[in-house]
Design an enzyme around this catalytic site. Structure first.
Site, PDB file in Angstrom:
ATOM      1  N   GLU B  99       0.822  -1.211   0.000  1.00  0.00           N
ATOM      2  CA  GLU B  99       0.000   0.000   0.000  1.00  0.00           C
ATOM      3  C   GLU B  99       0.854   1.259   0.000  1.00  0.00           C
ATOM      4  OE1 GLU B  99      -0.325  -2.655   1.893  1.00  0.00           O
ATOM      5  OE2 GLU B  99      -2.178  -3.476   1.027  1.00  0.00           O
ATOM      6  N   HIS B 174     -11.971  -5.784   8.311  1.00  0.00           N
ATOM      7  CA  HIS B 174     -12.723  -5.580   7.072  1.00  0.00           C
ATOM      8  C   HIS B 174     -13.962  -4.746   7.371  1.00  0.00           C
ATOM      9  CE1 HIS B 174     -10.290  -9.201   6.337  1.00  0.00           C
ATOM     10  NE2 HIS B 174     -10.241  -8.783   5.103  1.00  0.00           N
TER      11      HIS B 174
HETATM   12  C1  LIG Z   1      -1.878  -4.899   4.211  1.00  0.00           C
HETATM   13  C2  LIG Z   1      -2.879  -5.723   3.484  1.00  0.00           C
HETATM   14  N1  LIG Z   1      -3.199  -5.411   2.216  1.00  0.00           N
HETATM   15  C3  LIG Z   1      -4.121  -6.136   1.544  1.00  0.00           C
HETATM   16  C4  LIG Z   1      -4.744  -7.190   2.144  1.00  0.00           C
HETATM   17  C5  LIG Z   1      -5.801  -7.985   1.389  1.00  0.00           C
HETATM   18  N2  LIG Z   1      -5.268  -9.331   1.112  1.00  0.00           N
HETATM   19  C6  LIG Z   1      -5.576 -10.374   1.913  1.00  0.00           C
HETATM   20  S1  LIG Z   1      -4.753 -11.746   1.470  1.00  0.00           S
HETATM   21  C7  LIG Z   1      -3.978 -10.981   0.192  1.00  0.00           C
HETATM   22  C8  LIG Z   1      -3.007 -11.747  -0.662  1.00  0.00           C
HETATM   23  C9  LIG Z   1      -1.883 -12.325   0.119  1.00  0.00           C
HETATM   24  O1  LIG Z   1      -1.106 -13.130  -0.692  1.00  0.00           O
HETATM   25  P1  LIG Z   1       0.149 -13.924  -0.157  1.00  0.00           P
HETATM   26  O2  LIG Z   1       0.906 -13.099   0.820  1.00  0.00           O
HETATM   27  O3  LIG Z   1       0.881 -14.421  -1.335  1.00  0.00           O
HETATM   28  O4  LIG Z   1      -0.456 -15.133   0.681  1.00  0.00           O
HETATM   29  P2  LIG Z   1      -1.424 -16.317   0.191  1.00  0.00           P
HETATM   30  O5  LIG Z   1      -2.827 -15.816   0.361  1.00  0.00           O
HETATM   31  O6  LIG Z   1      -1.094 -16.647  -1.209  1.00  0.00           O
HETATM   32  O7  LIG Z   1      -1.179 -17.436   1.128  1.00  0.00           O
HETATM   33  C10 LIG Z   1      -4.392  -9.653   0.112  1.00  0.00           C
HETATM   34  C11 LIG Z   1      -3.952  -8.703  -0.929  1.00  0.00           C
HETATM   35  C12 LIG Z   1      -4.395  -7.477   3.476  1.00  0.00           C
HETATM   36  N3  LIG Z   1      -4.967  -8.507   4.140  1.00  0.00           N
HETATM   37  N4  LIG Z   1      -3.475  -6.738   4.122  1.00  0.00           N
END
Ligand SMILES: Cc1ncc(C[n+]2csc(CCOP(=O)(O)OP(=O)(O)O)c2C)c(N)n1
Lengths: 396, 369
Positions: B99, B174
């Protein structure tokens, strides 16, 4: 005589040749693996696992898989508000946990409930959290899958991505100062590696010489974003060196490779008091969560390929079966057992009442300040006046 | 889900909308950007209205960009559906999950005379772009870009969109309403729409406004709120509150999703003979004090309601300003019906929320003070 200069950090040699360091090396960093696709050890030199541990590892992977299936189903039936599976990442979950000591402190992202399974968190405890009932340690305040258990040295899951990483370094510094025979282990995804917090944490860990093991589950996707839109480096493993952190890439779907790598990482972290970065290559076989439909952004055959031919359970099973440590009968008994336990746990969790109203106000601080005392009193008056506005399940 | 909704009465709002009663949403001032006043309307929901605004923004200005996490495939709330296909991956794209990077990048892009429309997936995750990582791009960078350079540089083309607020099952991360933090930062504008028609017109104004703007979208209404929205390019004025219901006994001020709850309370109060005036603030920074002041001078009473915790909420600022301006006209203390001073709690959400009946009780108490 080569000329060189004494510079903070050590001697730097001069060269008359102008050459830029390439953006990537010619070959991608190799991936450590023990078992081949058919579950045969590729060499005899690997961290040995006893029958007892191996069987427990397999059972725990199966348990995680069944738990995911049943909770996912419960969400689809509207009994849970949300769920998120670890499908495809069972080996990372369980084998890393198996290589740790229960004293090692874990700071999870959210796709690592297998660590808790390994440490003895019960199906009932999982169900209580997902249903947010009064037995949930988090007192019903967070969404499903935000587990946490002090007695299992497992910090409570927090949704914001990557915030656990610098915190893990701080926790590791404490473990270091207390001279504990333990390390801190923190998990994150490929997406998480883009956050500033990831970079801050590697740098801090190196400078503070903190005994922390960073485990990246590179599962190819962060919701709909593929790793090609996340970074242009050769994955996560190469980021270690830039920060002065030792790192390894491992086949995340090979339980024995994960076990061996984490075992060694833990040893070095504690003995040498240094951070280690482990990148486990894997695949998020499930949708991101119950709020996602991943067929919208990735090909079905890609999912199928990983689900079937690169399945971490199938590969590990071949190995333990060949060792004569498990047969079909054991397995079906295990599956029956886990399923029964889970269905029971869900029933109990669903029937258990919600946490009492006072839990809305406690724990904001150690003591209830006057503003919250006043708000609690006001709320209780309102509930008395308008009981129909409030869910019956919460004892007031 | 249906249960939660009924509890909060939002389902009522929507069924009303389906029955064609959309008084809450009707807008008095639609200023067509194109001068074309005869555009037809279509019944659409809020995320579709946002999507239309983004289509228009990208279409009407070739120097405009839309980006953020998972924006490429349409975004987790579907607000950016179809944009990448139509305008190409160079103008509509996924960013890495960062972000701080998204907002810092957007500021640089905007500073070079572009319209940078950045999406933060949930407002709950705006904090890395706000304070956590030390860079403080929104507060220290975007907000001070013009001022610190003596107006040599500005990032006025920046708009940050983020879904905010309760949704019935969002828990801590959320559901938040962090508008008050941003209202404490001179140099940015803060805008929150209440409905699809408002969302489209206000978003287009934000994108074209020569100042950085944060635009918080009520995620509970993305699908639930449906109304007739002009299909053409139109803008609604910033820093102009709107009186959406006229009354004489008490003034109610709110924004975003909370207005539908307040509107229901107004209807109930009317049954008891209390006439409520309801104002949608729309822009929280810089806000339209005059409209609120004029209303309170007429009614002599003020109630403010928001989902964010009451302490330090933007209601406090409104209350203080109106007391300064209307002290002698006030017949009762200013009432605030807001979220509690706790983190946003999952199971306890119905208790946390400023419900219709809490508002109604406060209306009655204020009127009979
Ligand atoms: C700071 C933040 N930005 C955005 C989100 C929304 N979000 C939740 S999970 C996710 C993707 C995470 O991907 P990754 O770290 O690769 O883990 P995976 O879900 O693949 O295990 C996002 C963008 C969040 N939870 N926290």
């Amino acid at each position: 005589m080569f000329q060189s200069v004494d510079f903070p950090g050590g001697r730097v040699a001069f060269t008359s040749e102008m050459s830029f360091i390439a953006e990537s090396s010619e070959k991608r960093v190799k991936c450590y693996r023990v078992l081949d696709d058919n579950g045969h050890p590729m060499s005899s030199r690997f961290e040995q696992v006893s029958k007892e541990v191996a069987v427990k590892m397999y059972s725990s992977m199966v348990t995680l898989q069944i738990m995911d299936t049943i909770f996912y189903e419960a969400q689809r039936q509207g009994r849970l508000s949300f769920y998120l599976t670890s499908n495809g990442e069972e080996a990372i979950n369980i084998a890393s946990a198996a290589a740790l000591s229960p004293d090692d402190v874990v700071l999870p992202q959210y796709r690592e409930p297998g660590v808790l399974i390994w440490r003895g968190f019960t199906m009932q405890e999982f169900a209580n959290q997902c249903f947010g009932n009064k037995a949930d340690y988090g007192k019903g305040r967070q969404m499903p899958i935000h587990y946490g258990s002090n007695k299992h040295n497992y910090f409570t899951v927090s949704s914001p991505i990557a915030t656990q990483l610098p915190q893990a370094v701080g926790a590791a510094y404490s473990v270091k100062m207390d001279r504990r025979d333990a390390c801190v282990v923190t998990y994150f995804g490929d997406g998480g590696s883009s956050e500033g917090d990831f970079h801050a944490s590697l740098n801090f860990a190196a400078v503070m010489e903190a005994p922390v093991v960073f485990i990246c589950r590179n599962n190819g996707w962060a919701i709909s974003t593929p790793t090609s839109e996340q970074f242009r480096s050769d994955g996560i493993v190469v980021k270690g060196q830039a920060y002065g952190v030792r790192s390894i890439r491992v086949d995340g779907n090979d339980a024995l490779a994960v076990y061996g790598a984490i075992h060694a990482a833990r040893e070095m972290a504690i003995r040498e008091q240094r951070p280690i970065l482990v990148e486990a290559l894997t695949y998020r076989v499930g949708h991101h969560s119950t709020s996602d439909d991943s067929t919208k952004y990735r090909p079905a055959d890609e999912i199928q390929r990983w689900k079937i031919s690169r399945n971490p359970l199938a590969r590990f099973r071949k190995w333990i079966e060949r060792n004569g440590w498990l047969n079909d009968e054991d397995e079906s008994e295990l599956r029956d057992n886990v399923r029964k336990q889970l269905l029971h746990a869900i029933q109990v969790a669903e029937r258990t009442e919600k946490p009492p109203l006072e839990d809305l106000f406690t724990d904001v601080y150690d003591h209830l300040p006057s503003n919250l005392q006043e708000q609690e009193k006001l709320l209780r008056d309102t509930i008395e006046k308008h009981p129909q506005d409030y869910p019956a399940g919460v004892p007031v | 889900m249906a249960n939660c909704l009924r509890r909060f009465g939002r389902l009522g709002l929507i069924s009303k909308a389906k029955n064609g009663k959309r008084e809450l949403y009707s807008t008095t001032s639609v200023s067509p950007a194109s001068g074309d006043n005869t555009s037809s309307t279509k019944s659409i929901n809020l995320f579709t209205a946002v999507n239309q605004a983004l289509h228009i923004a990208l279409d009407s200005d070739p120097r405009s960009y839309v980006f953020g996490e998972d924006v490429g495939f349409g975004g987790v709330f579907r607000c950016t559906t179809g944009l990448a296909d139509r305008f190409g991956k160079q103008r509509v794209f996924n960013t890495p999950l960062c972000e701080q990077g998204i907002v810092g990048f957007a500021i640089g892009l905007a500073a070079m005379d572009n319209r940078a429309i950045a999406e933060i997936q949930f407002v709950d995750y705006i904090y890395p772009a706000f304070d956590q990582a030390g860079d403080i791009p929104i507060v220290n960078e975007a907000a001070k870009f013009r001022y610190r350079s003596g107006n040599q540089f500005n990032c006025g083309g920046l708009t940050i969109r983020a879904p905010y607020g309760a949704v019935g099952h969002g828990g801590h991360y959320h559901s938040q309403s962090p508008e008050a933090f941003f209202c404490h930062v001179p140099g940015i504008k803060v805008v929150i729409p209440r409905s699809p028609r408002q969302a489209k017109g206000l978003l287009l104004s934000c994108i074209r406004d020569p100042n950085p703007v944060v635009f918080f979208e009520p995620k509970w209404l993305y699908r639930l709120a449906v109304e007739e929205v002009p299909e053409n390019d139109y803008m609604l004025p910033l820093s102009e509150a709107e009186v959406i219901r006229e009354g004489s006994d008490i003034t109610l001020v709110g924004w975003g999703a909370q207005l539908s709850i307040m509107a229901e309370a107004c209807v109930e109060a009317e049954k008891d003979g209390i006439s409520c005036e309801l104002i949608d603030l729309r822009t929280l920074l810089p806000w339209d004090k005059e409209t609120v002041e004029a209303s309170v001078k007429k009614t002599g009473r003020l109630l403010i309601s928001h989902e964010a915790p009451v302490t330090g909420g933007f209601g406090a600022e409104i209350s203080a300003s109106i007391v300064e301006r209307c002290f002698l006209r006030l017949e009762a203390p200013v009432a605030r019906v807001c979220g509690l001073d706790t983190p946003f709690p999952l199971v306890f959400e119905p208790f946390y929320m400023p419900t219709k009946n809490k508002i109604l009780d406060a209306i009655k108490a204020t009127v009979s003070y």
